[in-house]
Scaffold this motif. Structure first.
Motif, PDB file in Angstrom:
ATOM      1  N   LYS A  60      -7.954  19.215 -30.968  1.00  0.00           N
ATOM      2  CA  LYS A  60      -8.064  18.432 -32.189  1.00  0.00           C
ATOM      3  C   LYS A  60      -7.577  17.002 -31.976  1.00  0.00           C
ATOM      4  O   LYS A  60      -8.197  16.032 -32.431  1.00  0.00           O
ATOM      5  CB  LYS A  60      -7.255  19.096 -33.303  1.00  0.00           C
ATOM      6  CG  LYS A  60      -7.353  18.372 -34.639  1.00  0.00           C
ATOM      7  CD  LYS A  60      -6.530  19.094 -35.689  1.00  0.00           C
ATOM      8  CE  LYS A  60      -6.594  18.345 -37.017  1.00  0.00           C
ATOM      9  NZ  LYS A  60      -5.777  19.019 -38.060  1.00  0.00           N
ATOM     10  N   ARG A  61      -6.446  16.876 -31.280  1.00  0.00           N
ATOM     11  CA  ARG A  61      -5.896  15.540 -31.021  1.00  0.00           C
ATOM     12  C   ARG A  61      -6.866  14.683 -30.213  1.00  0.00           C
ATOM     13  O   ARG A  61      -7.072  13.501 -30.502  1.00  0.00           O
ATOM     14  CB  ARG A  61      -4.564  15.662 -30.269  1.00  0.00           C
ATOM     15  CG  ARG A  61      -3.833  14.344 -30.092  1.00  0.00           C
ATOM     16  CD  ARG A  61      -2.640  14.498 -29.181  1.00  0.00           C
ATOM     17  NE  ARG A  61      -3.028  14.814 -27.821  1.00  0.00           N
ATOM     18  CZ  ARG A  61      -3.465  13.899 -26.939  1.00  0.00           C
ATOM     19  NH1 ARG A  61      -3.564  12.642 -27.300  1.00  0.00           N
ATOM     20  NH2 ARG A  61      -3.797  14.255 -25.722  1.00  0.00           N
ATOM     21  N   ARG A  62      -7.483  15.304 -29.217  1.00  0.00           N
ATOM     22  CA  ARG A  62      -8.417  14.547 -28.378  1.00  0.00           C
ATOM     23  C   ARG A  62      -9.677  14.160 -29.151  1.00  0.00           C
ATOM     24  O   ARG A  62     -10.229  13.076 -28.947  1.00  0.00           O
ATOM     25  CB  ARG A  62      -8.781  15.379 -27.140  1.00  0.00           C
ATOM     26  CG  ARG A  62      -7.602  15.589 -26.201  1.00  0.00           C
ATOM     27  CD  ARG A  62      -8.011  16.179 -24.876  1.00  0.00           C
ATOM     28  NE  ARG A  62      -6.857  16.370 -24.008  1.00  0.00           N
ATOM     29  CZ  ARG A  62      -6.943  16.693 -22.732  1.00  0.00           C
ATOM     30  NH1 ARG A  62      -8.117  16.881 -22.178  1.00  0.00           N
ATOM     31  NH2 ARG A  62      -5.843  16.839 -22.013  1.00  0.00           N
ATOM     32  N   ILE A  63     -10.139  15.063 -30.029  1.00  0.00           N
ATOM     33  CA  ILE A  63     -11.317  14.752 -30.828  1.00  0.00           C
ATOM     34  C   ILE A  63     -11.029  13.574 -31.760  1.00  0.00           C
ATOM     35  O   ILE A  63     -11.855  12.666 -31.915  1.00  0.00           O
ATOM     36  CB  ILE A  63     -11.761  15.990 -31.641  1.00  0.00           C
ATOM     37  CG1 ILE A  63     -12.345  17.049 -30.692  1.00  0.00           C
ATOM     38  CG2 ILE A  63     -12.792  15.609 -32.698  1.00  0.00           C
ATOM     39  CD1 ILE A  63     -12.696  18.346 -31.372  1.00  0.00           C
ATOM     40  N   GLU A  64      -9.843  13.601 -32.387  1.00  0.00           N
ATOM     41  CA  GLU A  64      -9.465  12.503 -33.275  1.00  0.00           C
ATOM     42  C   GLU A  64      -9.372  11.187 -32.520  1.00  0.00           C
ATOM     43  O   GLU A  64      -9.816  10.141 -33.013  1.00  0.00           O
ATOM     44  CB  GLU A  64      -8.130  12.819 -33.950  1.00  0.00           C
ATOM     45  CG  GLU A  64      -8.216  13.932 -34.990  1.00  0.00           C
ATOM     46  CD  GLU A  64      -6.862  14.307 -35.551  1.00  0.00           C
ATOM     47  OE1 GLU A  64      -5.846  13.834 -35.000  1.00  0.00           O
ATOM     48  OE2 GLU A  64      -6.822  15.071 -36.528  1.00  0.00           O
ATOM     49  N   ALA A  65      -8.778  11.237 -31.319  1.00  0.00           N
ATOM     50  CA  ALA A  65      -8.672  10.022 -30.505  1.00  0.00           C
ATOM     51  C   ALA A  65     -10.055   9.503 -30.121  1.00  0.00           C
ATOM     52  O   ALA A  65     -10.323   8.297 -30.151  1.00  0.00           O
ATOM     53  CB  ALA A  65      -7.843  10.312 -29.249  1.00  0.00           C
ATOM     54  N   GLU A  66     -10.940  10.447 -29.778  1.00  0.00           N
ATOM     55  CA  GLU A  66     -12.303  10.069 -29.409  1.00  0.00           C
ATOM     56  C   GLU A  66     -13.032   9.438 -30.591  1.00  0.00           C
ATOM     57  O   GLU A  66     -13.744   8.437 -30.433  1.00  0.00           O
ATOM     58  CB  GLU A  66     -13.066  11.306 -28.931  1.00  0.00           C
ATOM     59  CG  GLU A  66     -14.483  11.013 -28.450  1.00  0.00           C
ATOM     60  CD  GLU A  66     -15.206  12.261 -27.973  1.00  0.00           C
ATOM     61  OE1 GLU A  66     -16.428  12.199 -27.794  1.00  0.00           O
ATOM     62  OE2 GLU A  66     -14.541  13.302 -27.788  1.00  0.00           O
TER      63      GLU A  66
ATOM     64  N   ALA B 106     -13.921   2.314 -33.382  1.00  0.00           N
ATOM     65  CA  ALA B 106     -13.549   0.964 -32.947  1.00  0.00           C
ATOM     66  C   ALA B 106     -14.705   0.298 -32.212  1.00  0.00           C
ATOM     67  O   ALA B 106     -14.998  -0.883 -32.417  1.00  0.00           O
ATOM     68  CB  ALA B 106     -12.318   1.033 -32.043  1.00  0.00           C
ATOM     69  N   LEU B 107     -15.379   1.067 -31.344  1.00  0.00           N
ATOM     70  CA  LEU B 107     -16.521   0.525 -30.610  1.00  0.00           C
ATOM     71  C   LEU B 107     -17.667   0.171 -31.551  1.00  0.00           C
ATOM     72  O   LEU B 107     -18.353  -0.842 -31.369  1.00  0.00           O
ATOM     73  CB  LEU B 107     -17.001   1.544 -29.554  1.00  0.00           C
ATOM     74  CG  LEU B 107     -16.064   1.760 -28.362  1.00  0.00           C
ATOM     75  CD1 LEU B 107     -16.587   2.893 -27.488  1.00  0.00           C
ATOM     76  CD2 LEU B 107     -15.929   0.482 -27.535  1.00  0.00           C
ATOM     77  N   GLN B 108     -17.876   1.026 -32.573  1.00  0.00           N
ATOM     78  CA  GLN B 108     -18.943   0.756 -33.527  1.00  0.00           C
ATOM     79  C   GLN B 108     -18.654  -0.512 -34.326  1.00  0.00           C
ATOM     80  O   GLN B 108     -19.545  -1.337 -34.554  1.00  0.00           O
ATOM     81  CB  GLN B 108     -19.095   1.952 -34.479  1.00  0.00           C
ATOM     82  CG  GLN B 108     -20.192   1.793 -35.528  1.00  0.00           C
ATOM     83  CD  GLN B 108     -21.571   1.655 -34.911  1.00  0.00           C
ATOM     84  OE1 GLN B 108     -21.824   2.167 -33.818  1.00  0.00           O
ATOM     85  NE2 GLN B 108     -22.460   0.954 -35.601  1.00  0.00           N
ATOM     86  N   LYS B 109     -17.377  -0.682 -34.741  1.00  0.00           N
ATOM     87  CA  LYS B 109     -17.009  -1.888 -35.478  1.00  0.00           C
ATOM     88  C   LYS B 109     -17.172  -3.131 -34.618  1.00  0.00           C
ATOM     89  O   LYS B 109     -17.617  -4.177 -35.076  1.00  0.00           O
ATOM     90  CB  LYS B 109     -15.563  -1.768 -35.972  1.00  0.00           C
ATOM     91  CG  LYS B 109     -15.394  -0.773 -37.104  1.00  0.00           C
ATOM     92  CD  LYS B 109     -13.951  -0.713 -37.572  1.00  0.00           C
ATOM     93  CE  LYS B 109     -13.803   0.284 -38.715  1.00  0.00           C
ATOM     94  NZ  LYS B 109     -12.392   0.398 -39.174  1.00  0.00           N
ATOM     95  N   GLU B 110     -16.795  -2.998 -33.327  1.00  0.00           N
ATOM     96  CA  GLU B 110     -16.944  -4.132 -32.417  1.00  0.00           C
ATOM     97  C   GLU B 110     -18.417  -4.476 -32.220  1.00  0.00           C
ATOM     98  O   GLU B 110     -18.799  -5.647 -32.185  1.00  0.00           O
ATOM     99  CB  GLU B 110     -16.301  -3.800 -31.072  1.00  0.00           C
ATOM    100  CG  GLU B 110     -16.301  -4.974 -30.101  1.00  0.00           C
ATOM    101  CD  GLU B 110     -15.551  -4.672 -28.823  1.00  0.00           C
ATOM    102  OE1 GLU B 110     -15.649  -5.487 -27.883  1.00  0.00           O
ATOM    103  OE2 GLU B 110     -14.867  -3.632 -28.753  1.00  0.00           O
TER     104      GLU B 110
END
Length: 413
Positions: free
Chosen positions: A163-169, A175-179
């Motif tokens: 779950k933690r890794r999915i959230e980080a991903e 962030a990439l989409q906003k950039e």
């Protein structure tokens, strides 16, 4: 039945030794009938030293009485489960040292006689870690609540990690989409600026050049025509720059609103004066005759900017010989403006994007414009507690409705 385990020693012993955890097999009288080397090593006994002894030898004395009751109850029900789940269990080594353990129980029957096999794990390390975590939780005012059983359960730990890794991903993807969107916005902005500035600057240059050639007195009318062109183009560029500055102030949170009461007619005079310079042949603007009776407590300059954007758009996107109607009124605590044109309208598929920055409807691409005016209007209205809506039909016209709260009461107390 001890003979059974002795007779089958080779096979049974091999099976027990393949298991890394401690294995203990007892009969209904709690007599130990089989062990493996990990269990013997765990409790400090030699090989086969425990065989034939009562399993109480591995349990601290203070737990013997309760353990007898637990064992009889379990032996009678014979279910596969963890023993004393949720409680801390303790064993005792040959040298008297207690050690924390976790035990899994499984019943089985051989030749009609029931036995219980216990899977014993030394949890000294995990128990110490658990205590450390509890201590840290208290020091951090229990900001992180971790239950003991979750720490013991490896499956839950794995699920938490996933779950933690999915959230980080997902955060990285967002962030990439906003950039990406920001880069696209910058590209679109630069393209728009270069186009919107190039055309009026070219007109200014041409008019300035031609003025220099009209030196005769009878050519004054031609000079004034080109001077008017220069003024209009400069005014247009100034409006674009003001829009850009408004966007920067809104985005950075630097826009400071100044509320004060003012007469609506004052704003309308400025808006209409500016719009009259843009009117096409036969175009006319209608507005209420009783406009002097309306007072509004808001940011006067922002209200003027909002109305100017709407009226300029109405003029720009309406053909010659059409009327633009401006309405004023009150609906409860809200002050209402309406700007209605008989212009090109907004295509239905474009209407959901009309307040997006830099968006131009497909039927307005060939007209000058930055696509930020309505975005600025909506942003200001949201900041001022107001709202904007519209109805439009392609080829028939558009009506924009603006509602603003009147803060007059705030200034009378």
């Amino acid at each position: 039945m001890m003979k059974f385990f002795q007779q089958e020693e080779d096979i049974f012993g091999i099976l027990l030794e393949t298991i890394s955890e401690g294995i203990l097999v007892v009969d209904g009288e709690k007599k130990i009938v089989a062990t493996n080397s990990p269990l013997e090593s765990m409790f400090g006994y030699e090989k086969d030293e425990l065989l034939g002894k009562n399993m109480d030898i591995l349990i601290p004395g203070q737990y013997h009485h309760n353990h007898n009751d637990h064992f009889k109850n379990y032996y009678a029900k014979s279910s596969k489960r963890k023993m004393a789940a949720g409680r801390n269990l303790w064993g005792i080594k040959k040298d008297g040292t207690e050690l924390p353990v976790e035990i899994g129980l499984n019943p089985f029957t051989v030749y009609g006689k029931k036995f219980v096999v216990a899977l014993v794990m030394d949890v000294t390390v995990s128990r110490a870690a658990e205590n450390k975590i509890r201590q840290l939780n208290e020091e951090l005012e229990e900001k992180v609540e971790i239950r003991t059983q979750e720490l013991k359960d490896s499956v839950n730990q794995l699920q938490k990690e996933v779950k933690r890794r999915i959230e980080a991903e997902n955060k990285i993807k967002n962030a990439l989409q906003k950039e990406k969107e920001l880069n696209e916005l910058k590209t679109k902005f630069l393209s728009m600026v270069s186009h919107e500035f190039k055309t009026p600057l070219s007109s200014i240059l041409v008019s300035a050049t031609l003025i220099g050639k009209y030196t005769e007195a009878d050519q004054q009318e031609k000079r004034e025509k080109h001077l008017e062109t220069i003024k209009n183009k400069v005014r247009y560029l100034n409006n674009i720059l003001n829009d850009f500055l408004s966007v920067e102030r809104i985005d950075s949170g630097k826009e400071k609103y100044k509320f004060a009461p003012f007469n609506i007619s004052k704003v309308f005079n400025e808006v209409i004066y500016d719009a009259n310079m843009l009117l096409k042949t036969g175009q006319r603007i209608n507005f209420p005759e009783d406009i002097d009776n309306y007072m509004l407590c808001q940011d006067e300059k922002i209200v003027e900017l909002i109305l100017s954007n709407l009226v300029r758009n109405a003029v720009k996107y309406s053909p010659e010989h059409t009327i633009i109607d401006i309405g004023v009124g009150q609906e409860g605590a809200m002050f209402v403006f309406r700007v209605k044109d008989r212009g090109i309208g907004i295509p239905e598929e474009d209407q959901k994007h009309i307040f997006s920055r830099y968006f131009r409807a497909r039927n307005a691409i060939n007209d000058q414009g930055t696509g930020i005016g309505l975005n600025i209007v909506k942003s200001h209205l949201e900041n001022l507690g107001g709202e904007i809506d519209f109805v439009s039909e392609e080829g028939k016209g558009t009506t924009f409705t603006v509602k603003l709260p009147n803060h007059e009461k705030d200034f009378t107390h």
